[in-house]
Every structure is written in C-alpha cells, then in structure tokens.
Motif scaffolding. Structure first.
Motif, PDB file in Angstrom:
ATOM      1  N   LEU A  33     138.132  15.828  53.562  1.00  0.00           N
ATOM      2  CA  LEU A  33     138.976  14.391  53.546  1.00  0.00           C
ATOM      3  C   LEU A  33     140.187  15.013  52.101  1.00  0.00           C
ATOM      4  CD1 LEU A  33     135.335  14.828  50.478  1.00  0.00           C
ATOM      5  CD2 LEU A  33     136.345  13.049  51.981  1.00  0.00           C
ATOM      6  N   PHE A  74     142.481  13.840  49.038  1.00  0.00           N
ATOM      7  CA  PHE A  74     142.431  13.516  47.746  1.00  0.00           C
ATOM      8  C   PHE A  74     143.731  14.023  46.956  1.00  0.00           C
ATOM      9  CE2 PHE A  74     138.365  15.128  46.301  1.00  0.00           C
ATOM     10  CZ  PHE A  74     137.350  16.036  47.067  1.00  0.00           C
ATOM     11  N   LEU A 113     130.401  13.980  43.379  1.00  0.00           N
ATOM     12  CA  LEU A 113     130.827  12.475  44.027  1.00  0.00           C
ATOM     13  C   LEU A 113     130.086  11.431  42.982  1.00  0.00           C
ATOM     14  CD1 LEU A 113     131.230  10.740  46.502  1.00  0.00           C
ATOM     15  CD2 LEU A 113     129.247  10.436  47.057  1.00  0.00           C
ATOM     16  N   LYS A 166     133.973  23.373  37.228  1.00  0.00           N
ATOM     17  CA  LYS A 166     133.023  23.015  37.765  1.00  0.00           C
ATOM     18  C   LYS A 166     133.272  22.408  39.586  1.00  0.00           C
ATOM     19  CE  LYS A 166     129.257  23.801  35.630  1.00  0.00           C
ATOM     20  NZ  LYS A 166     127.959  24.848  35.597  1.00  0.00           N
ATOM     21  N   GLY A 167     132.618  22.297  40.211  1.00  0.00           N
ATOM     22  CA  GLY A 167     133.260  21.911  41.729  1.00  0.00           C
ATOM     23  C   GLY A 167     132.983  19.988  41.360  1.00  0.00           C
ATOM     24  N   PRO A 168     134.096  19.656  42.438  1.00  0.00           N
ATOM     25  CA  PRO A 168     133.682  18.148  42.209  1.00  0.00           C
ATOM     26  C   PRO A 168     132.088  17.383  42.502  1.00  0.00           C
ATOM     27  CG  PRO A 168     135.721  18.657  43.510  1.00  0.00           C
ATOM     28  CD  PRO A 168     134.457  19.847  43.468  1.00  0.00           C
ATOM     29  N   GLN A 198     139.181   9.347  53.506  1.00  0.00           N
ATOM     30  CA  GLN A 198     139.290   9.952  54.947  1.00  0.00           C
ATOM     31  C   GLN A 198     138.960   8.674  56.176  1.00  0.00           C
ATOM     32  OE1 GLN A 198     134.756  10.920  54.950  1.00  0.00           O
ATOM     33  NE2 GLN A 198     134.657  12.421  56.055  1.00  0.00           N
ATOM     34  N   MET A 248     136.595   7.934  48.328  1.00  0.00           N
ATOM     35  CA  MET A 248     135.939   8.095  46.801  1.00  0.00           C
ATOM     36  C   MET A 248     135.984   8.577  45.781  1.00  0.00           C
ATOM     37  SD  MET A 248     134.364  10.768  49.742  1.00  0.00           S
ATOM     38  CE  MET A 248     135.433   9.310  51.654  1.00  0.00           C
ATOM     39  N   GLN A 279     135.643  16.053  37.837  1.00  0.00           N
ATOM     40  CA  GLN A 279     135.153  16.849  38.240  1.00  0.00           C
ATOM     41  C   GLN A 279     135.050  18.154  36.657  1.00  0.00           C
ATOM     42  OE1 GLN A 279     138.244  19.154  40.404  1.00  0.00           O
ATOM     43  NE2 GLN A 279     136.502  21.145  41.407  1.00  0.00           N
ATOM     44  N   TYR A 325     131.092   5.560  46.019  1.00  0.00           N
ATOM     45  CA  TYR A 325     132.085   5.866  47.454  1.00  0.00           C
ATOM     46  C   TYR A 325     131.699   3.764  48.310  1.00  0.00           C
ATOM     47  CZ  TYR A 325     131.747   6.621  52.675  1.00  0.00           C
ATOM     48  OH  TYR A 325     131.667   6.536  54.035  1.00  0.00           O
ATOM     49  N   TYR A 356     137.080   4.910  54.389  1.00  0.00           N
ATOM     50  CA  TYR A 356     136.365   5.597  53.680  1.00  0.00           C
ATOM     51  C   TYR A 356     136.876   6.104  51.996  1.00  0.00           C
ATOM     52  CZ  TYR A 356     133.945   5.391  57.193  1.00  0.00           C
ATOM     53  OH  TYR A 356     132.988   5.047  58.772  1.00  0.00           O
ATOM     54  N   TYR A 379     135.705  11.538  42.492  1.00  0.00           N
ATOM     55  CA  TYR A 379     135.321  12.426  42.823  1.00  0.00           C
ATOM     56  C   TYR A 379     135.233  12.489  41.136  1.00  0.00           C
ATOM     57  CZ  TYR A 379     133.170  14.105  46.723  1.00  0.00           C
ATOM     58  OH  TYR A 379     132.811  14.219  48.115  1.00  0.00           O
ATOM     59  N   LEU A 427     138.615  12.681  40.521  1.00  0.00           N
ATOM     60  CA  LEU A 427     139.943  12.707  41.544  1.00  0.00           C
ATOM     61  C   LEU A 427     139.253  12.112  42.748  1.00  0.00           C
ATOM     62  CD1 LEU A 427     138.496  15.979  42.457  1.00  0.00           C
ATOM     63  CD2 LEU A 427     141.239  16.036  42.168  1.00  0.00           C
TER      64      LEU A 427
END
Lengths: 113, 110
Positions: B98, B100, B46, B42-44, B92, B34, B38, B49, B32, B36, B88
């Motif tokens: 995850l 990164f 999505l 702030k947080g990442p 997975q 992904m 950011q 995917y 998997y 992201y 980022l």
C-alpha cells in the motif's frame, strides 16, 4: 475474533541496540505486512510475507529484516538502531496476498534514545 | 514527486458539516484505492475500498475515484465529533504494498 495483535505496545531502546517486534495475524490470514509510520507521516511499506516467503520489500536498509513462522505470525528485527528509527511500527494482515485491503494492528511505538 | 499527495490539514469543521478529503496520485498503474481512519495511538482502520473509477457509498461516507485526473476523494456527510481522526488515503497497484498519503487530521467540533 481477535484482531491483529502486536507486542510490545511500547518500548524504548538505545542507539546501536537491536529490537524484535512481534505480530500475530487474524486467524486464517496468511499474509503479514510491516509498515513504519513516523510522526506526521503516512505508513511506509517495509516488508510483506505470504506463506512464510518474502513477497515484497520497501526502501529500507538491510538493518531491517523479518520472517514469518509456520503459524503465520511474524517478527520484525531492526539492528544497530538509529534515532531516526523512532516510529510506530504497524503490522497488517490479509487472507490472501492483500488485494482487498489490510487489517492493521495498533502498532508498537519504538523510541530510540 | 511523491506517489500519493495529501494535504495534511489540519481541518476543523462544526458538527453536521459535510467534509471533503482529497488525494492525488501519480502512478497510473494504481488500481485499488482505499481510505483508512486512524485514531490517536491506534492503527489505521479500513473505511472504504474502491476498484478503478467511480463512486462507492457506505452510510455517511462516499468515496470517489477519478482515474483520468488521478484524484481520490472521501466525503463525510453529517459529520460527528466521533469522526475526529486522521484520514489516510492509500493506493495499490500490481504489487501487494500500500502507498499512503500523509494523512489529513480532522476535528469535528460539537
């Protein structure tokens, strides 16, 4: 619908102290994970909890611990803080066990002095 | 060797440019992939995917995975100043964690 909420947003602690960070997942999400993001680096996996059980642990010392409550919220505890623990601590939630991408909170910025 | 390698940049482009962001990974068990985004403090978030090899398109964003070369790409068409952020890549495998990359800081100049 509220996203992943984390508290506090910022805090400053002294070396050797203990800290507790809190996370509320998105409603209906049963899995919570914690990540540490040091400045200039990608997030590093610390823990995952699903249905209140630990499902995964990253390469962090035993000073780091976590738990998940019956309402699926979670706490991350760090004992005997070191300067190197200064980082953004991110909580992420997902509905199941996380095979379809996580939703992250905005994080708690911890500074250890 | 790190599990996921990503050039941290920084990358600066003019508005309207096509942006190419890339990562390589070492573990063939990763299935998997992904991307992201950011923003500062702030947080990442999505963005894209994908599962296994192939392309996936969503508006101005295209994600590509080449499992034979263990290469992950994100293309941004008609880049906008609002695309300025750190991107980022993440992978997975069979576990829930995850992994990164370091992130690439992108600035799109008006």
């Amino acid at each position: 619908d509220a996203g992943v909420t984390q508290s506090p947003t910022h805090l400053i602690k002294t070396r050797g102290q203990h800290v507790t960070l809190r996370c509320s997942p998105i409603s209906g999400h049963k899995s919570v994970s914690w990540y540490q993001q040091v400045l200039g680096q990608g997030p590093q996996f610390i823990f995952q909890y699903y249905e209140k059980e630990e499902r995964g642990r990253g390469n962090f010392p035993d000073r780091f611990s976590a738990r998940q409550f019956p309402n699926y919220s979670s706490e991350l505890n760090v004992n005997a803080l070191l300067l190197g623990d200064s980082a953004l601590y991110l909580c992420a939630s997902t509905r199941d066990r996380g095979l379809y991408g996580y939703t992250f909170g905005s994080g708690t910025r911890l500074t250890v002095v | 060797q790190k599990e996921v390698e990503q050039d941290p940049g920084p990358l600066s482009v003019p508005e309207g440019a096509i942006v190419s962001l890339n990562c390589t990974y070492s573990n063939s068990a990763f299935q998997y992939f992904m991307w992201y985004r950011q923003y500062s403090r702030k947080g990442p978030e999505l963005l894209m995917y994908t599962y296994s090899s192939g392309n996936k398109e969503d508006g101005r964003f295209t994600a590509q995975v080449d499992k034979s070369s263990k290469y992950i790409s994100l293309f941004i068409r008609d880049s906008q100043p609002s695309d300025s952020a750190t991107y980022l890549c993440a992978t997975q495998g069979g576990s829930e964690k995850l992994v990164f990359g370091k992130g690439t800081k992108l600035t799109v100049n008006p």
